[in-house]
Design a protein around this motif. Structure first.
Motif, PDB file in Angstrom:
ATOM      1  N   ALA A  23       0.828  -1.212   0.000  1.00  0.00           N
ATOM      2  CA  ALA A  23       0.000   0.000   0.000  1.00  0.00           C
ATOM      3  C   ALA A  23       0.860   1.259   0.000  1.00  0.00           C
ATOM      4  CB  ALA A  23      -0.931  -0.013   1.214  1.00  0.00           C
ATOM      5  N   THR A  26       2.030   2.571  -3.399  1.00  0.00           N
ATOM      6  CA  THR A  26       1.057   3.235  -4.269  1.00  0.00           C
ATOM      7  C   THR A  26       1.127   4.759  -4.121  1.00  0.00           C
ATOM      8  OG1 THR A  26      -0.742   3.149  -2.637  1.00  0.00           O
ATOM      9  CG2 THR A  26      -0.504   1.258  -4.132  1.00  0.00           C
ATOM     10  N   VAL A  27       1.681   5.229  -3.001  1.00  0.00           N
ATOM     11  CA  VAL A  27       1.814   6.677  -2.813  1.00  0.00           C
ATOM     12  C   VAL A  27       3.272   7.123  -2.823  1.00  0.00           C
ATOM     13  CG1 VAL A  27      -0.345   6.927  -1.550  1.00  0.00           C
ATOM     14  CG2 VAL A  27       1.743   6.412  -0.287  1.00  0.00           C
ATOM     15  N   TYR A 163       1.746  12.562  -1.333  1.00  0.00           N
ATOM     16  CA  TYR A 163       0.846  11.429  -1.519  1.00  0.00           C
ATOM     17  C   TYR A 163       0.177  11.388  -2.897  1.00  0.00           C
ATOM     18  CZ  TYR A 163       1.250  10.408   3.466  1.00  0.00           C
ATOM     19  OH  TYR A 163       1.721  10.068   4.718  1.00  0.00           O
ATOM     20  N   GLN A 168      -5.902  10.288  -0.796  1.00  0.00           N
ATOM     21  CA  GLN A 168      -4.974   9.293  -0.261  1.00  0.00           C
ATOM     22  C   GLN A 168      -4.172   9.855   0.907  1.00  0.00           C
ATOM     23  OE1 GLN A 168      -5.032   6.038  -1.007  1.00  0.00           O
ATOM     24  NE2 GLN A 168      -6.785   6.657  -2.269  1.00  0.00           N
ATOM     25  N   TRP A 172      -4.301   8.068   4.626  1.00  0.00           N
ATOM     26  CA  TRP A 172      -3.094   7.699   5.371  1.00  0.00           C
ATOM     27  C   TRP A 172      -3.079   8.410   6.723  1.00  0.00           C
ATOM     28  CZ3 TRP A 172       0.339   3.938   4.992  1.00  0.00           C
ATOM     29  CH2 TRP A 172       0.450   3.251   3.775  1.00  0.00           C
ATOM     30  N   ASP A 376      -9.505  -3.097  -4.384  1.00  0.00           N
ATOM     31  CA  ASP A 376      -8.507  -2.039  -4.304  1.00  0.00           C
ATOM     32  C   ASP A 376      -7.522  -2.439  -3.210  1.00  0.00           C
ATOM     33  OD1 ASP A 376      -7.910   0.967  -5.041  1.00  0.00           O
ATOM     34  OD2 ASP A 376      -7.766   0.855  -2.863  1.00  0.00           O
ATOM     35  N   ARG A 378      -5.183  -0.090  -1.796  1.00  0.00           N
ATOM     36  CA  ARG A 378      -4.583   1.064  -1.140  1.00  0.00           C
ATOM     37  C   ARG A 378      -4.934   1.051   0.350  1.00  0.00           C
ATOM     38  NH1 ARG A 378      -6.189   5.248  -5.885  1.00  0.00           N
ATOM     39  NH2 ARG A 378      -7.890   3.730  -6.010  1.00  0.00           N
TER      40      ARG A 378
END
Length: 401
Positions: A23, A26-27, A163, A168, A172, A376, A378
């Motif tokens: 995860a 992804t950022v 991010y 997102q 987080w 998903d 994330r």
């Protein structure tokens, strides 16, 4: 020291850390790490581990995961009967959810009762450290190289930081606040809570606002039983959300003279209203089993007007977990998901693990307004299934007695 650490380390912990790391990638764009390879690698490890658990207790394994298995089978069936769309990713997205379910829910009776608390500390510190560093670097970059970014916030802009996406960033922050609360005995995490709340506020993510507000009010009520306080807090949150919406969309007055028409709702919903309406229309075409996972765009071309928002905007996800399930898997898929989640929520209330279940509800609130929970990988999806797994483990440990 090493002997004590070895008590905390398990295959489950390693797998869960890998999923959270997945995860993170992804950022945090890392040129030397291929996100696709990480996913297939983690999926392989999860598959082998669960095959091992299946072998050592075949009957018990399927008894514990019957609802999860039924839900995934329905998803697969919905995609198979809609194979005409020739969308390979329809099955890949199912694997994404299966990966989260079977990486976060494995239960091994030999693990000690306090295992999950020790596991949460390790994962919690990893999340807190990651988000604290990301937050500090984001603010430093904004102050040193892009001061105008803060001035734009006054005009209704949303903060992104490192991010890549303000939503997102907010999710987080939400995850970091959740784990910080679990680690509150360490006073250093107070600094992280302040940082994450600040970043969450300037992210402008209303679904994360609602999730955090629910978390505070739910647990506040559990501890105080003060209904009036919770009602006042709820009213305050409502006023804040409305005020922020009017602040962010400073030109909403243009729609006031026309009344509460569809365009008005489309604007205040962040461009979602037409998407929700069109997704529901697609669902009506395939109400029982849906159009298959990740096939909504293809179905929109078949069933909707060429000028529809889904087609012109190149949308796929509805940003609403209920409509996503209805359109992807039909009524039968939504019912299966509700049964699957209700089982865990009901069991969690039985053992009075209220904070854990409140995080699950918080993620569900976000899922009603954005991408998350299913199909998903994330942070919100990972957080959701992690705390489902925590509830699952605690209930089974108590049931052993």
């Amino acid at each position: 020291m090493l002997n004590r650490l070895s008590e905390y380390i398990s295959i489950q912990l390693i797998i869960k850390i890998l999923v959270f790391f997945m995860a993170m990638t992804t950022v945090l764009q890392l040129p030397f790490i291929n996100g696709s390879l990480i996913f297939w690698g983690v999926l392989s490890v999860v598959g082998i581990y669960n095959f091992y658990l299946m072998i050592i207790d075949f009957k018990g394994y399927f008894n514990k995961y019957k609802y999860e298995s039924i839900f995934l089978i329905i998803c697969i069936f919905s995609s198979i009967i809609n194979i005409k769309y020739n969308n390979l990713y329809s099955f890949v997205y199912i694997l994404i959810t299966a990966n989260l379910i079977f990486s976060m829910l494995p239960y091994v009776p030999s693990l000690k009762k306090n295992y999950i608390e020790n596991e949460m500390k390790i994962i919690g510190y990893l999340i807190v450290i990651f988000t604290f560093i990301m937050g500090c670097i984001s603010l430093y970059n904004s102050v040193s190289t892009n001061q105008n970014e803060f001035f734009e916030l006054i005009k209704g802009a949303r903060y992104t930081g490192l991010y890549l996406n303000p939503n997102q960033l907010a999710y987080w922050c939400f995850a970091s606040i959740v784990f910080s609360y679990k680690l509150i005995k360490n006073k250093v995490v107070y600094l992280n809570i302040v940082l994450q709340i600040f970043l969450l506020l300037i992210s402008g993510c209303r679904s994360a606002y609602l999730a955090l507000a629910f978390l505070i009010m739910f647990n506040g009520y559990i501890k105080t039983k003060n209904k009036k306080l919770i009602i006042y807090m709820g009213i305050g949150v409502g006023i804040f959300i409305v005020s922020y919406t009017l602040f962010r969309y400073q030109w909403l007055y243009k729609y006031m003279g026309k009344g509460l028409d569809k365009q008005f709702f489309h604007v205040i919903s962040g461009g979602r209203y037409y998407v929700w309406e069109e997704a529901f229309n697609v669902f009506l075409q395939r109400p029982i089993f849906g159009v298959g996972v990740n096939n909504l765009r293809y179905a929109a071309i078949e069933f909707l007007d060429k000028n529809s928002t889904f087609i012109s905007g190149n949308w796929e996800d509805t940003h609403n977990i209920v409509l996503t399930l209805l359109s992807y898997c039909g009524l039968i898929g939504l019912v299966a998901f509700i049964f699957m989640i209700f089982k865990h929520i009901k069991n969690t209330f039985k053992i009075k693990e209220y904070f854990d279940v409140s995080v699950v509800f918080g993620c569900l609130i976000i899922g009603l307004l954005d991408i998350g929970i299913l199909f998903d990988d994330r942070i919100i999806s990972v957080l959701f299934w992690y705390f489902i797994g925590v509830c699952f483990f605690k209930y089974n440990k108590i049931s052993e007695k």
